[in-house]
Design a protein around this motif. Structure first.
Motif, PDB file in Angstrom:
ATOM      1  N   GLY A  19     -42.197 -15.522 -72.340  1.00 39.40           N
ATOM      2  CA  GLY A  19     -43.214 -14.864 -73.144  1.00 39.40           C
ATOM      3  C   GLY A  19     -42.974 -14.974 -74.632  1.00 39.40           C
ATOM      4  N   LEU A  20     -41.766 -15.362 -75.050  1.00 39.11           N
ATOM      5  CA  LEU A  20     -41.483 -15.540 -76.473  1.00 39.11           C
ATOM      6  C   LEU A  20     -41.989 -16.913 -76.907  1.00 39.11           C
ATOM      7  N   THR A  21     -42.936 -16.924 -77.820  1.00 39.73           N
ATOM      8  CA  THR A  21     -43.631 -18.161 -78.187  1.00 39.73           C
ATOM      9  C   THR A  21     -42.689 -19.262 -78.635  1.00 39.73           C
ATOM     10  N   LEU A  22     -41.717 -18.943 -79.459  1.00 40.35           N
ATOM     11  CA  LEU A  22     -40.872 -19.995 -80.020  1.00 40.35           C
ATOM     12  C   LEU A  22     -40.068 -20.719 -78.939  1.00 40.35           C
ATOM     13  N   LEU A  23     -39.635 -20.006 -77.904  1.00 39.57           N
ATOM     14  CA  LEU A  23     -38.911 -20.663 -76.822  1.00 39.57           C
ATOM     15  C   LEU A  23     -39.847 -21.503 -75.968  1.00 39.57           C
ATOM     16  N   PRO A  41     -44.758 -14.142 -88.154  1.00 37.57           N
ATOM     17  CA  PRO A  41     -45.215 -12.746 -88.248  1.00 37.57           C
ATOM     18  C   PRO A  41     -46.437 -12.520 -87.372  1.00 37.57           C
ATOM     19  N   PRO A  42     -46.550 -11.362 -86.749  1.00 37.99           N
ATOM     20  CA  PRO A  42     -47.676 -11.109 -85.847  1.00 37.99           C
ATOM     21  C   PRO A  42     -48.992 -11.008 -86.604  1.00 37.99           C
ATOM     22  N   ALA A  43     -50.068 -11.345 -85.911  1.00 36.79           N
ATOM     23  CA  ALA A  43     -51.409 -11.229 -86.494  1.00 36.79           C
ATOM     24  C   ALA A  43     -51.682  -9.779 -86.849  1.00 36.79           C
ATOM     25  N   GLY A  44     -52.474  -9.582 -87.917  1.00 43.09           N
ATOM     26  CA  GLY A  44     -52.816  -8.231 -88.327  1.00 43.09           C
ATOM     27  C   GLY A  44     -51.874  -7.658 -89.354  1.00 43.09           C
ATOM     28  N   THR A  77     -39.364  -9.298 -80.698  1.00 44.71           N
ATOM     29  CA  THR A  77     -40.456  -8.458 -80.201  1.00 44.71           C
ATOM     30  C   THR A  77     -41.495  -8.272 -81.310  1.00 44.71           C
ATOM     31  N   PRO A  78     -42.100  -9.358 -81.777  1.00 47.24           N
ATOM     32  CA  PRO A  78     -42.985  -9.267 -82.947  1.00 47.24           C
ATOM     33  C   PRO A  78     -44.175  -8.339 -82.763  1.00 47.24           C
ATOM     34  N   ASP A  79     -44.668  -8.214 -81.543  1.00 41.24           N
ATOM     35  CA  ASP A  79     -45.850  -7.374 -81.327  1.00 41.24           C
ATOM     36  C   ASP A  79     -45.590  -5.908 -81.665  1.00 41.24           C
TER      37      ASP A  79
END
Length: 346
Positions: free
Chosen positions: A166-170, A121-124, A96-98
């Motif tokens: 919704g998980l980018t890596l998957l 790591p999430p942006a920001g 849940t990086p966000d």
């Protein structure tokens, strides 16, 4: 997975530090690895690797902490505790990086070094080092193993499952796998990806429903740790055989490869991620510059050709450590061979 003996001691040390106690120059480094869940193989593997790195480096108190199921808010609380009590460095793996933008910036404000593991790591945030495999290449590798199983003129349906939509890596794994199938077996129709659930019970239920809803599919392919386990069990329960493949070296998934229910697993080699992340944090605290960018730890295809070797490697923590020793030494000796810009992580 049980956390090491020092979790309670870390909490006490944190209270003493807050009261102005000075630390000894020879005191153990206070470090932590916070990860998404203690109940699934990928995250257990990373924790094993982190624990091994702390042991090899010596004089490190490592706190391992994770929710007992994927729970982003609870993991945030664990991370915030870690940056208070393990100020020499924290490795973070999250699904849940966000939710971690603010907590990661809190860590930066406190001067706590943080390395992102498995998930970009999430942006920001100010995290400048990410340890992880290429998930696009991992998916392609599984796709290549799949196309070996079917003739070039094959037709039929192939059902894809996504354990965490919704998980980018998957999604990167799925995109890589799909690109190979469509390019090399154009007669096949790819369906999905459908939500296959990440926890064991929901994963089995959802795959069981997908198999029933698509009874004529020639293959069912996932990208999560439980997919191969569930698909093998469905074959055992129903007596029906079909092509099944997925990711991660869960013990039951490895046995499914051994028994012929799963043609291959694409392993992201999670143990290496945990080891490298902790070792770099330790080395940094002891005077080495912290690398920046994406450190690609690599991956492995597990199939009938190497299943016995991999099962022996995965027997216990000592066997993992022994099997990975040469690779960890190789990677740490030549960081530039594994580093790419963070923005290229895929």
């Amino acid at each position: 997975m049980r956390a090491p003996r020092y979790v309670a001691a870390l909490a006490a040390a944190g209270l003493l530090a807050g009261c102005g106690a000075a630390s000894s120059p020879n005191a153990p480094l206070k470090m932590a690895f916070v990860y998404a869940t203690s109940t699934q193989n990928p995250f257990q593997e990373m924790a094993y690797g982190a624990k091994a790195a702390a042991g090899d480096a010596g004089n490190v108190d490592l706190a391992l902490s994770a929710p007992s199921g994927v729970d982003g808010p609870q993991e945030v609380a664990l991370f915030q505790s870690a940056i208070r009590n393990s100020k020499d460095g924290v490795a973070l793996e999250t699904l849940t990086p966000d939710l971690f933008v603010r907590p990661l910036n809190q860590a930066a404000d406190l001067g706590v070094p943080v390395v992102a593991v498995d998930t970009v790591p999430p942006a920001g945030t100010k995290v400048e080092l990410y340890i992880g495999n290429s998930n696009t290449e991992l998916g392609k590798a599984l796709g290549e193993e799949f196309v070996k199983q079917v003739p070039e003129n094959a037709t039929g349906d192939v059902v894809l499952g996504n354990a965490i939509p919704g998980l980018t890596l998957l999604q990167q794994r799925l995109d890589g796998m799909k690109s190979v199938i469509q390019a090399k077996r154009p007669g096949l129709k790819v369906l999905g990806p459908f939500d296959s659930g990440s926890e064991p019970t929901s994963n089995f239920t959802k795959w069981n429903d997908l198999v029933k809803a698509n009874p004529n599919a020639i293959a069912y392919l996932g990208v999560g740790a439980q997919d191969a386990v569930s698909l093998a069990l469905i074959q055992k329960n129903t007596g029906r055989r079909f092509l099944a493949g997925s990711c991660d070296p869960d013990a039951a998934a490895l046995q499914a490869v051994k028994d012929g229910y799963v043609f291959a697993l694409a392993s992201p080699e999670h143990w290496l991620k945990g080891y490298v992340a902790l070792r770099l944090l330790i080395d940094h605290k002891r005077g080495k510059p912290m690398p920046k960018g994406w450190w690609n730890t690599g991956s492995l295809v597990v199939n009938a050709a190497n299943i016995d070797q991999v099962m022996a490697r995965q027997k216990d923590e000592d066997s993992r450590k022994a099997a990975f020793k040469a690779e960890t030494e190789k990677q740490l000796a030549d960081p530039n061979a594994h580093l790419r810009p963070l923005g290229e992580a895929n």
